[in-house]
Design a protein around this motif. Structure first.
Motif, mmCIF file in Angstrom:
data_model
loop_
_atom_site.group_PDB
_atom_site.id
_atom_site.type_symbol
_atom_site.label_atom_id
_atom_site.label_comp_id
_atom_site.label_asym_id
_atom_site.label_seq_id
_atom_site.Cartn_x
_atom_site.Cartn_y
_atom_site.Cartn_z
ATOM 1 N N ILE A 98 49.646 35.864 32.708
ATOM 2 C CA ILE A 98 48.558 36.742 33.069
ATOM 3 C C ILE A 98 47.550 37.256 33.158
ATOM 4 N N VAL A 99 47.365 38.276 32.420
ATOM 5 C CA VAL A 99 46.703 39.188 32.183
ATOM 6 C C VAL A 99 45.753 37.824 30.779
ATOM 7 N N GLY A 100 46.843 37.617 29.773
ATOM 8 C CA GLY A 100 46.183 37.319 28.861
ATOM 9 C C GLY A 100 44.983 36.467 29.495
ATOM 10 N N MET A 101 45.121 35.912 30.191
ATOM 11 C CA MET A 101 43.626 35.220 30.662
ATOM 12 C C MET A 101 42.469 35.814 30.808
ATOM 13 N N ILE A 140 54.507 41.086 41.673
ATOM 14 C CA ILE A 140 52.776 41.391 41.422
ATOM 15 C C ILE A 140 52.566 42.338 41.875
ATOM 16 N N GLY A 141 53.035 42.827 42.970
ATOM 17 C CA GLY A 141 52.544 44.366 42.749
ATOM 18 C C GLY A 141 52.737 45.399 42.565
ATOM 19 N N GLN A 142 53.414 44.683 41.520
ATOM 20 C CA GLN A 142 54.240 46.061 40.244
ATOM 21 C C GLN A 142 52.766 46.693 39.264
ATOM 22 N N LEU A 143 52.283 45.004 39.188
ATOM 23 C CA LEU A 143 51.323 44.484 38.012
ATOM 24 C C LEU A 143 50.099 45.578 38.372
ATOM 25 N N LEU A 144 49.901 44.797 39.305
ATOM 26 C CA LEU A 144 48.961 45.951 40.351
ATOM 27 C C LEU A 144 48.103 47.034 40.971
ATOM 28 N N ASP A 145 49.845 47.953 40.909
ATOM 29 C CA ASP A 145 49.853 48.947 41.360
ATOM 30 C C ASP A 145 49.729 49.646 40.038
ATOM 31 N N CYS A 148 40.319 42.747 41.488
ATOM 32 C CA CYS A 148 39.922 42.462 41.691
ATOM 33 C C CYS A 148 40.255 41.077 42.281
ATOM 34 N N ALA A 149 40.656 39.912 41.126
ATOM 35 C CA ALA A 149 40.074 38.873 41.520
ATOM 36 C C ALA A 149 41.999 38.766 42.198
ATOM 37 N N HIS A 150 42.571 39.767 42.574
ATOM 38 C CA HIS A 150 43.446 39.364 43.641
ATOM 39 C C HIS A 150 43.254 39.580 44.822
ATOM 40 N N GLU A 151 42.432 40.823 45.067
ATOM 41 C CA GLU A 151 41.585 40.811 46.383
ATOM 42 C C GLU A 151 40.413 39.948 46.942
ATOM 43 N N GLU A 152 39.834 39.534 45.771
ATOM 44 C CA GLU A 152 38.290 38.842 46.262
ATOM 45 C C GLU A 152 39.196 37.293 46.593
#
Lengths: 333, 96
Positions: A64-67, A115-120, A305-309
């Motif tokens: 996901i981050v690799g994108m 996904i929560g663990q990635l974002l936090d 940002c992408a997740h929140e938007e």
């Protein structure tokens, strides 16, 4: 698709299960030794489950981050064809993330949790994506070197003892070859181009070579989890073995491009039939891993940002589904 | 992220070509069947992997318990007479 000896990362130690489980453990190990696949509902040691959840989720996060580093080149790719190719590649990475989150979920965690663990910021992802992509040649170098190293890491995982992970990896490896070949082709065009394009290609190789070698994880002597992961057949080759193989495959490809690998100690060892290469600066690796790489903060901020938007889209989809369901229910009742 | 917590999981089955069975390929989260179908197409058939898709809510699948597999499948174990090779026939008898 990118793993980076992800089983290296993380503080928890792998315990053997308590004495009550000794018989189950022995039976489990017998199955693994016999090359049977372990499936979601089968009994498995807690430490095996934890190791897999950590490795598969970190692998998914890396996709996901690799994108991001490549995604920011989609609008600037030099031709329409290059744009469509890059979009297809970035879409593949998103798909690989989806396959892997699904595989992790079979072990009893939810995707939201992961996904929560990635974002936090509490989960790790491959540190290779914390390097910047300032030129178009970086897109070529990522495909050639980063995806190349990822393939080297991932092919053995197609035979991993855990069925869902192995099957996801088969699908991913099939798609990965396109990524590496399109990257090398970009490098080839630049290397055969104007002096300025050649300089750009060389510069990208200079910057990506060492980080690509670090993708295989710490040297075997410092790699605490390798022995257990190998016993469980989550891992089939050691970090150093895979790294050596990558160097042996990649140096001739660089030679063909007539670009110089940025390592003065690089030399062919006729007797061993391997390339000998210089020492890796592991302090850099540790720094990037700790969050002090060139782009750590930027990458995570872009993801958050992408997740929140996108939250309103997810909310709208949920609301729509509820409404449809209510309507269907009203019609039958 | 609470807004997506309710998205159910769907299992995806693909028929690779006409004449073949649908085969399980993985799973996907979606709000409803239509979204599951579209996302399954985007995630699992980007390279023409299939000509037909099934999506099934994961909770609707009833699976046998691997822990009971030995006992559950035991009845078939000793019925070797169900296989054609059980019968020893003279070689001069043809087309049997």
């Amino acid at each position: 698709m990118y793993t980076q000896a992800l089983d290296q990362i993380g503080k928890e130690t792998l315990h053997t299960a308590c004495a009550d489980h000794a018989a189950l453990e022995a039976r489990f190990q017998q199955r693994v030794d016999a090359d049977e696949r372990i499936e979601p509902k089968d009994w498995m040691p807690d430490a095996y489950r934890r190791t897999l959840i950590r490795q598969i989720s970190q692998h998914a996060h890396s996709e996901i981050v690799g994108m991001l580093p490549e995604g920011n080149w989609i609008t600037r790719a030099p031709t329409l064809l290059r744009k469509t190719i890059l979009m297809a590649k970035v879409q593949d990475e998103g798909g690989h993330g989806a396959y892997l989150y699904s595989a992790a979920e079979t072990l009893g965690v939810s995707r939201d949790e992961l996904i929560g663990q990635l974002l936090d910021g509490s989960a790790k992802y491959s540190s290779i994506f914390n390097y910047p992509t300032p030129t178009w040649a970086d897109v070529g170098a990522i495909g050639w070197l980063v995806d190349g190293a990822a393939i080297m890491n991932q092919i053995p995982i197609c035979r991993c003892s855990y069925g869902p992970y192995a099957r996801a990896m088969v699908r991913i490896c099939k798609e990965e070859s396109f990524h590496q070949r399109q990257g090398y082709e970009i490098m080839l065009r630049l290397a055969q181009g104007t002096p300025e394009q050649r300089r750009m290609a060389q510069d990208a190789l200079n910057r990506w070579w060492w980080p690509a070698l670090m993708m295989f994880g710490p040297p075997d002597v410092d790699s605490s989890h390798t022995a257990q992961s190998m016993r469980w057949k989550i891992k089939r080759f050691s970090n150093d073995e895979l790294r050596q193989k990558f160097v042996d495959f990649t140096v001739p490809q660089a030679n063909f491009l007539d670009l110089k690998v940025p390592d003065d100690e690089l030399a062919w060892d006729e007797q061993a039939q391997h390339y000998r290469f210089g020492a890796i600066d592991w302090s850099e690796f540790q720094q990037v891993l700790k969050g002090n790489g060139p782009c750590n903060r930027e990458r995570l901020a872009a993801r958050v940002c992408a997740h929140e938007e996108g939250a309103w889209v997810r909310e709208a989809a949920t609301a729509h589904a509820r409404k449809q369901e209510a309507r269907a229910y009203a019609q039958v009742s | 992220m609470s807004e997506s917590r309710d998205w159910p999981l769907y299992e995806i089955f693909i028929r690779a070509r006409g004449g073949l069975d649908h085969k399980h390929v993985g799973s996907i989260h979606a709000t409803d069947a239509r979204m599951a179908m579209e996302h399954a197409r985007d995630v699992y058939t980007r390279r023409q992997e299939g000509v037909s898709l099934w999506v099934v809510k994961s909770t609707d699948i009833i699976a046998s318990d691997p822990a009971d597999a030995d006992a559950f499948f035991e009845p078939a174990r000793d019925k070797i007479y169900r296989h054609p090779t059980f019968y020893d026939l003279p070689p001069e008898v043809k087309t049997l």
